[in-house]
Scaffold this motif. Structure first.
Motif, PDB file in Angstrom:
ATOM      1  N   ARG A   1      -0.994  -3.554   2.263  1.00 48.31           N
ATOM      2  CA  ARG A   1      -2.219  -2.583   2.707  1.00 48.31           C
ATOM      3  C   ARG A   1      -1.257  -1.630   3.981  1.00 48.31           C
ATOM      4  NH1 ARG A   1      -7.946  -2.222   2.945  1.00 48.31           N
ATOM      5  NH2 ARG A   1      -7.374  -2.282   0.620  1.00 48.31           N
TER       6      ARG A   1
ATOM      7  N   GLN B   1      -0.945   2.286   4.094  1.00 41.60           N
ATOM      8  CA  GLN B   1      -1.339   2.998   5.216  1.00 41.60           C
ATOM      9  C   GLN B   1      -0.324   3.772   5.912  1.00 41.60           C
ATOM     10  OE1 GLN B   1      -3.444  -0.311   7.471  1.00 41.60           O
ATOM     11  NE2 GLN B   1      -5.392   0.497   6.324  1.00 41.60           N
TER      12      GLN B   1
ATOM     13  N   VAL C   1      -5.572   4.166  -0.568  1.00 41.52           N
ATOM     14  CA  VAL C   1      -5.725   2.851  -0.255  1.00 41.52           C
ATOM     15  C   VAL C   1      -6.884   2.615  -1.400  1.00 41.52           C
ATOM     16  CG1 VAL C   1      -6.292   1.104   1.326  1.00 41.52           C
ATOM     17  CG2 VAL C   1      -4.674   3.106   1.877  1.00 41.52           C
TER      18      VAL C   1
END
Length: 135
Positions: A62, A66, A72
């Motif tokens: 994650r 990002q 995402v």
């Protein structure tokens, strides 16, 4: 200063292997499964190890996505501990990323999985120093 801390307490009157744990400031319980003589009231020790691996994998992916401003989506990671007939152990990890990614991005995420902090910790092994106290 330590990177992480954990403590375990097994009271004299505790049911067999029911252990009170603290991981940082979080209270948890650990136990063994019924087949090991426990009551299965919490994860067994190897399940905690695998939990750390999958949590680190999901969070690292994650963070990377990002940072790169990639789409995402849901990230699912599972891990199983296996023992071969010769006694050698290995972990099989499965990662699912439900996001609109190109094949090159997915390949890069697979590479990142192999370099997460907990993955590297497990792969390289770590020295353990033990100090016994008590009466």
């Amino acid at each position: 200063m330590p990177l992480a801390t954990a403590t375990a307490e097994l009271d004299i009157d505790a049911p067999d292997y029911l252990v009170r744990l603290e991981a940082g400031k979080h209270a948890l319980v650990g136990d063994e499964g019924l087949h090991e003589g426990g009551q299965d009231r919490g994860p067994a020790p190897f399940a905690f190890v695998l939990s750390g691996l999958v949590a680190c994998t999901a969070a690292t992916l994650r963070m990377y996505m990002q940072k790169k401003a990639w789409p995402v989506g849901h990230i699912g990671v599972s891990a199983d501990l296996h023992v071969d007939r010769d006694g050698s152990q290995y972990i099989r990890r499965t990662v699912r990323v439900d996001a609109q990614l190109e094949q090159a991005q997915r390949k890069r995420l697979a590479e990142i999985c192999e370099r997460t902090p907990v993955t590297l910790f497990i792969k390289r092994g770590t020295r353990i120093e033990t100090k016994m106290l008590g009466e």
